[in-house]
Write a protein that holds these residues in place. Structure first.
Motif, PDB file in Angstrom:
ATOM      1  N   THR A 251       0.828  -1.203   0.000  1.00 47.08           N
ATOM      2  CA  THR A 251       0.000   0.000   0.000  1.00 47.08           C
ATOM      3  C   THR A 251       0.861   1.251   0.000  1.00 47.08           C
ATOM      4  O   THR A 251       0.612   2.197  -0.759  1.00 47.08           O
ATOM      5  N   LEU A 252       1.890   1.255   0.826  1.00 46.25           N
ATOM      6  CA  LEU A 252       2.761   2.416   0.923  1.00 46.25           C
ATOM      7  C   LEU A 252       3.520   2.662  -0.376  1.00 46.25           C
ATOM      8  O   LEU A 252       3.657   3.810  -0.813  1.00 46.25           O
ATOM      9  N   LEU A 253       3.999   1.611  -1.017  1.00 43.65           N
ATOM     10  CA  LEU A 253       4.678   1.776  -2.303  1.00 43.65           C
ATOM     11  C   LEU A 253       3.726   2.337  -3.357  1.00 43.65           C
ATOM     12  O   LEU A 253       4.096   3.235  -4.120  1.00 43.65           O
ATOM     13  N   ALA A 254       2.525   1.817  -3.405  1.00 42.27           N
ATOM     14  CA  ALA A 254       1.542   2.314  -4.377  1.00 42.27           C
ATOM     15  C   ALA A 254       1.182   3.766  -4.085  1.00 42.27           C
ATOM     16  O   ALA A 254       1.041   4.580  -5.005  1.00 42.27           O
ATOM     17  N   LEU A 255       1.050   4.105  -2.813  1.00 45.16           N
ATOM     18  CA  LEU A 255       0.736   5.482  -2.434  1.00 45.16           C
ATOM     19  C   LEU A 255       1.870   6.418  -2.841  1.00 45.16           C
ATOM     20  O   LEU A 255       1.618   7.484  -3.421  1.00 45.16           O
ATOM     21  N   ALA A 256       3.102   6.029  -2.570  1.00 42.43           N
ATOM     22  CA  ALA A 256       4.246   6.870  -2.930  1.00 42.43           C
ATOM     23  C   ALA A 256       4.299   7.095  -4.438  1.00 42.43           C
ATOM     24  O   ALA A 256       4.490   8.226  -4.901  1.00 42.43           O
ATOM     25  N   ASP A 257       4.098   6.040  -5.217  1.00 39.37           N
ATOM     26  CA  ASP A 257       4.085   6.185  -6.674  1.00 39.37           C
ATOM     27  C   ASP A 257       2.953   7.101  -7.128  1.00 39.37           C
ATOM     28  O   ASP A 257       3.151   7.983  -7.961  1.00 39.37           O
ATOM     29  N   GLY A 258       1.782   6.868  -6.591  1.00 36.13           N
ATOM     30  CA  GLY A 258       0.625   7.683  -6.981  1.00 36.13           C
ATOM     31  C   GLY A 258       0.809   9.147  -6.624  1.00 36.13           C
ATOM     32  O   GLY A 258       0.460  10.033  -7.413  1.00 36.13           O
ATOM     33  N   LEU A 259       1.367   9.418  -5.466  1.00 31.94           N
ATOM     34  CA  LEU A 259       1.595  10.810  -5.077  1.00 31.94           C
ATOM     35  C   LEU A 259       2.598  11.484  -6.000  1.00 31.94           C
ATOM     36  O   LEU A 259       2.453  12.664  -6.341  1.00 31.94           O
ATOM     37  N   THR A 260       3.615  10.736  -6.425  1.00 36.47           N
ATOM     38  CA  THR A 260       4.585  11.290  -7.376  1.00 36.47           C
ATOM     39  C   THR A 260       3.865  11.734  -8.647  1.00 36.47           C
ATOM     40  O   THR A 260       4.078  12.844  -9.141  1.00 36.47           O
ATOM     41  N   VAL A 261       3.014  10.889  -9.162  1.00 35.16           N
ATOM     42  CA  VAL A 261       2.263  11.211 -10.378  1.00 35.16           C
ATOM     43  C   VAL A 261       1.357  12.421 -10.149  1.00 35.16           C
ATOM     44  O   VAL A 261       1.311  13.343 -10.969  1.00 35.16           O
ATOM     45  N   HIS A 262       0.648  12.453  -9.033  1.00 39.89           N
ATOM     46  CA  HIS A 262      -0.275  13.552  -8.753  1.00 39.89           C
ATOM     47  C   HIS A 262       0.452  14.886  -8.661  1.00 39.89           C
ATOM     48  O   HIS A 262      -0.088  15.912  -9.089  1.00 39.89           O
ATOM     49  N   VAL A 263       1.660  14.878  -8.115  1.00 43.74           N
ATOM     50  CA  VAL A 263       2.442  16.117  -8.057  1.00 43.74           C
ATOM     51  C   VAL A 263       2.929  16.492  -9.455  1.00 43.74           C
ATOM     52  O   VAL A 263       2.844  17.662  -9.855  1.00 43.74           O
ATOM     53  N   LEU A 264       3.423  15.518 -10.213  1.00 44.37           N
ATOM     54  CA  LEU A 264       3.941  15.815 -11.548  1.00 44.37           C
ATOM     55  C   LEU A 264       2.889  16.417 -12.464  1.00 44.37           C
ATOM     56  O   LEU A 264       3.203  17.305 -13.260  1.00 44.37           O
ATOM     57  N   VAL A 265       1.657  15.947 -12.375  1.00 47.39           N
ATOM     58  CA  VAL A 265       0.616  16.467 -13.270  1.00 47.39           C
ATOM     59  C   VAL A 265      -0.084  17.693 -12.695  1.00 47.39           C
ATOM     60  O   VAL A 265      -0.937  18.279 -13.349  1.00 47.39           O
ATOM     61  N   GLY A 266       0.270  18.077 -11.477  1.00 50.23           N
ATOM     62  CA  GLY A 266      -0.276  19.291 -10.893  1.00 50.23           C
ATOM     63  C   GLY A 266      -1.575  19.124 -10.132  1.00 50.23           C
ATOM     64  O   GLY A 266      -2.201  20.113  -9.755  1.00 50.23           O
ATOM     65  N   HIS A 267      -1.994  17.888  -9.895  1.00 54.17           N
ATOM     66  CA  HIS A 267      -3.225  17.675  -9.139  1.00 54.17           C
ATOM     67  C   HIS A 267      -3.025  18.023  -7.663  1.00 54.17           C
ATOM     68  O   HIS A 267      -3.930  18.559  -7.023  1.00 54.17           O
ATOM     69  N   LEU A 268      -1.850  17.697  -7.140  1.00 49.02           N
ATOM     70  CA  LEU A 268      -1.512  18.031  -5.760  1.00 49.02           C
ATOM     71  C   LEU A 268      -0.227  18.844  -5.738  1.00 49.02           C
ATOM     72  O   LEU A 268       0.637  18.658  -6.597  1.00 49.02           O
ATOM     73  N   THR A 269      -0.110  19.699  -4.752  1.00 51.82           N
ATOM     74  CA  THR A 269       1.166  20.380  -4.532  1.00 51.82           C
ATOM     75  C   THR A 269       2.075  19.406  -3.779  1.00 51.82           C
ATOM     76  O   THR A 269       1.583  18.452  -3.146  1.00 51.82           O
ATOM     77  N   PRO A 270       3.377  19.629  -3.815  1.00 42.93           N
ATOM     78  CA  PRO A 270       4.264  18.771  -3.027  1.00 42.93           C
ATOM     79  C   PRO A 270       3.884  18.769  -1.547  1.00 42.93           C
ATOM     80  O   PRO A 270       3.928  17.714  -0.898  1.00 42.93           O
ATOM     81  N   HIS A 271       3.483  19.911  -1.029  1.00 44.25           N
ATOM     82  CA  HIS A 271       3.091  19.994   0.380  1.00 44.25           C
ATOM     83  C   HIS A 271       1.843  19.144   0.650  1.00 44.25           C
ATOM     84  O   HIS A 271       1.781  18.411   1.642  1.00 44.25           O
ATOM     85  N   GLU A 272       0.853  19.226  -0.224  1.00 44.57           N
ATOM     86  CA  GLU A 272      -0.365  18.424  -0.052  1.00 44.57           C
ATOM     87  C   GLU A 272      -0.046  16.931  -0.120  1.00 44.57           C
ATOM     88  O   GLU A 272      -0.551  16.141   0.683  1.00 44.57           O
TER      89      GLU A 272
END
Length: 156
Positions: free
Chosen positions: A107-128
């Motif tokens: 779960t943690l690995l999938a979350l880390a990967d997903g967060l990387t993608v969300h930041v790269l595409v601008g859906h989330l800020t790095p802080h979020e």
């Protein structure tokens, strides 16, 4: 060449994780897990170029057995390390039902990967994204754990 480049990025991330852990040797397994998850999620601005390259490799790995094999091996190593840290951190927890360390590591690995993608595409800020990651990590130790339903159980 692509496999070499992917290996190089993986080595750089591993070196950062090791360096971060060495700076604080008296930390708990839970803290070490947080440091490692933060480093592999590539959320910092200075890691944005690596994150873009990593994402391109992941996309290519969907059609390249060589890259997929390299990624699979890297994920297996990370999952093993995360499983060990989760087990160590959970050993001291006073809970009627223990965490499933392997499931939590996945779960943690999938979350880390997903967060990387969300930041790269601008859906989330790095802080979020950082807040999401650390809220999840805190929840591993602070929230009641329920048993995972069997695959045959109906979803709620």
């Amino acid at each position: 060449m692509l496999v070499f480049a992917l290996g190089h990025i993986s080595e750089r991330i591993s070196e950062r994780v090791q360096a971060r852990l060495l700076r604080s040797p008296a930390q708990s397994a839970g803290t070490a897990l947080g440091h490692a998850a933060t480093e592999i999620s590539l959320l910092r601005e200075e890691h944005r170029a690596e994150a873009r390259v990593w994402l391109a490799f992941v996309a290519q790995a969907a059609v390249s057995k060589a890259l997929a094999g390299t990624l699979t091996a890297n994920y297996a190593t990370l999952q093993e390390a995360f499983t060990r840290l989760i087990s160590e951190a959970g050993d001291g927890a006073d809970r009627a039902v223990r965490l499933d360390p392997q499931l939590e590591a996945r779960t943690l690995l999938a979350l880390a990967d997903g967060l990387t993608v969300h930041v790269l595409v601008g859906h989330l800020t790095p802080h979020e994204a950082h807040d999401v990651l650390h809220t999840h990590l805190a929840g591993l130790w602070d929230q009641p754990i329920t048993r995972t339903p069997s695959p045959d159980s109906p979803l709620p």
